[in-house]
Motif scaffolding. Structure first.
Motif, PDB file in Angstrom:
ATOM      1  N   ASP A  41       2.457 -46.103  46.340  1.00  0.00           N
ATOM      2  CA  ASP A  41       3.186 -45.250  47.283  1.00  0.00           C
ATOM      3  C   ASP A  41       2.678 -43.808  47.362  1.00  0.00           C
ATOM      4  N   GLY A  42       1.719 -43.446  46.508  1.00  0.00           N
ATOM      5  CA  GLY A  42       1.220 -42.071  46.529  1.00  0.00           C
ATOM      6  C   GLY A  42       2.168 -41.073  45.887  1.00  0.00           C
ATOM      7  N   ILE A  43       2.910 -41.529  44.879  1.00  0.00           N
ATOM      8  CA  ILE A  43       3.849 -40.665  44.159  1.00  0.00           C
ATOM      9  C   ILE A  43       3.224 -40.263  42.830  1.00  0.00           C
ATOM     10  N   THR A  44       3.397 -39.005  42.467  1.00  0.00           N
ATOM     11  CA  THR A  44       3.032 -38.530  41.139  1.00  0.00           C
ATOM     12  C   THR A  44       4.282 -37.942  40.500  1.00  0.00           C
ATOM     13  N   GLY A  45       4.215 -37.736  39.170  1.00  0.00           N
ATOM     14  CA  GLY A  45       5.367 -37.139  38.514  1.00  0.00           C
ATOM     15  C   GLY A  45       5.337 -37.328  37.026  1.00  0.00           C
TER      16      GLY A  45
END
Length: 147
Positions: A41-45
């Motif tokens: 999904d193109g999420i970072t964290g």
């Protein structure tokens, strides 16, 4: 702007039942699923666990960040999920982390012990900026140690 980046910060209470082995296995499952989904999904964290609470920063396009947060809210392992911030950002704070997990080592725990003394590490007493700073600082330390 469909590709605009957003940052979401939340905390929740741990509802994972069982002993330390069960907790560790559940967190490993959460991290594996998060990393797989976040790359897609193109999420970072980054995710932090301490004193019975999770704190997390998610970064990415608004729709996928909101969908990830919805899954977290529905996950029975999380209780009292509290959104602290959802705001547009110019750049990612965790560009290299599909989902970093920080704060689990003794050295990392020492890094935020002063904060814990002031708040009892009750995440409800910390704001989104403070949680973001803690996670960013721990992520930088983790990346430096790995280099």
């Amino acid at each position: 702007m469909p590709d605009a980046l957003y940052q979401l910060v939340y905390y929740s209470r741990n509802h994972i039942a069982g002993d330390q082995a069960a907790f560790t296995a559940n967190v490993e499952n959460i991290l594996a699923a998060s990393r797989r989904n976040n790359v897609r999904d193109g999420i970072t964290g980054a995710l932090l666990f301490n004193n019975g609470c999770f704190a997390q920063v998610l970064e990415g396009p608004l729709g996928v960040v909101e969908a990830a947060f919805e899954r977290i809210q529905q996950d029975e392992r999380h209780g009292e999920v509290s959104l602290l911030a959802l705001s547009p950002i110019e750049t990612r704070s965790f560009p290299n982390w599909a989902m970093g997990y920080v704060g689990s080592s003794a050295a990392q725990a020492a890094s935020f012990s002063a904060i814990g003394q002031g708040s009892g590490f009750d995440l409800s007493l910390l704001g989104s900026e403070e949680i973001h700073r803690i996670l960013r600082d721990l992520a930088v330390e983790e990346e430096s140690a790995a280099a």
